[in-house]
Design a protein around this motif. Structure first.
Motif, mmCIF file in Angstrom:
data_model
loop_
_atom_site.group_PDB
_atom_site.id
_atom_site.type_symbol
_atom_site.label_atom_id
_atom_site.label_comp_id
_atom_site.label_asym_id
_atom_site.label_seq_id
_atom_site.Cartn_x
_atom_site.Cartn_y
_atom_site.Cartn_z
ATOM 1 N N ALA A 282 0.857 -1.362 -0.154
ATOM 2 C CA ALA A 282 -0.049 0.010 0.049
ATOM 3 C C ALA A 282 0.862 1.212 0.024
ATOM 4 N N ASP A 283 0.306 2.152 -0.351
ATOM 5 C CA ASP A 283 0.891 3.742 -0.162
ATOM 6 C C ASP A 283 0.747 4.053 1.044
ATOM 7 N N PHE A 284 1.966 4.036 1.728
ATOM 8 C CA PHE A 284 1.948 4.523 3.569
ATOM 9 C C PHE A 284 1.518 6.026 3.543
ATOM 10 N N CYS A 285 1.796 6.727 2.710
ATOM 11 C CA CYS A 285 1.177 8.070 2.716
ATOM 12 C C CYS A 285 -0.281 8.327 3.169
ATOM 13 N N CYS A 286 -0.935 7.502 2.466
ATOM 14 C CA CYS A 286 -2.213 7.537 2.612
ATOM 15 C C CYS A 286 -2.706 6.243 3.242
#
Ligand code: DX5
Ligand code: ZN
Length: 222
Positions: free
Chosen positions: A16-20
């Motif tokens: 996943a995109d850990f920024c979001c």
């Protein structure tokens, strides 16, 4: 194979995109019951992911079943902490403990489901003595530590061997498979006996994660 075979997808947030991260989880929430959470310590695997504080933060925001996969040495030192922050199932590597039964009992005493994971180099028979005590048996179909690898060729025969033994001893443990699950490999995995299909890159390396989960489900023709 009968069409009443039930299987579940467990999206793995490693890709996943850990920024979001929460937005990413929300995209799969209506499509999958399980959320696969890969914890790596840089010792058992040559990579470090995330751990207890991250699980603690996401727990209040979703009712998905947290399927925590510990790729760590000394798992007995940490299971209590993972239980406290809201893991629902805790899976440890059989290669990382001298006393799997004691660790299963400890996880159960914490009120959690217990799982054992098997490295591709470990004979599947190692897990056989514990099948009746477990809720999850997780076969690694790639080398643990990284997403985006290729589904190993011997994974189907290893899954079949575990499936046969689960059925023979009457164990209700979910047979899970982790690594390289895509629309091209998922049917083989299900037909080989897997019932909890972990998918990281196939879900999160796509623009629409919910659709990616549905595509995986649809790729299985029983
Ligand atoms: C690898 C992890 C997997 C990983 C799978 O060590 O245990 O859960 O996220 O990634 P894919 O689905 O991309 O092979
Ligand atoms: Zn995993």
């Amino acid at each position: 194979m009968s069409s009443d075979v039930k299987f579940e997808i467990a999206p793995s947030i490693l890709s996943a995109d850990f920024c979001c991260l929460l937005d990413e989880i929300k995209q799969v929430e209506g499509h999958a019951k399980y959320l696969h959470i890969d914890v790596m310590d840089g010792h058992y695997v040559p990579n470090i992911s995330f751990g207890i504080p991250v699980i603690n933060k996401i727990r209040p925001h979703t009712d998905m079943i947290f399927d925590v996969h510990l790729m760590i040495t000394n798992p007995e030192e940490f299971v209590e902490k993972f239980a406290k922050v809201g893991a629902d199932a805790i899976t440890f590597h059989i290669e990382c403990t001298d006393d799997p039964k004691a660790l299963i009992d400890k996880i159960h005493s914490l009120g959690k489901k217990a799982g054992i994971a098997i490295h591709p180099d470990t004979p599947v028979e190692k897990v056989f003595p514990y099948l009746k005590d477990l809720e999850i048996v997780l076969l690694m179909s790639v080398i643990p530590g990284l997403g985006g690898q290729k589904f190993m060729e011997d994974a189907p025969s290893r899954l079949k061997a575990i499936r046969e033994e689960l059925d023979r001893v009457g164990s209700k443990a979910l047979l899970s498979v982790d690594g390289g699950i895509h629309t091209q490999t998922i049917e083989t995995a299900v037909k080989s006996g897997a019932r909890l299909l972990v998918a990281g890159s196939a879900v999160f390396d796509t623009p629409d994660h919910g659709k990616a989960v549905e595509d995986l489900i649809c790729a299985v023709k029983l």
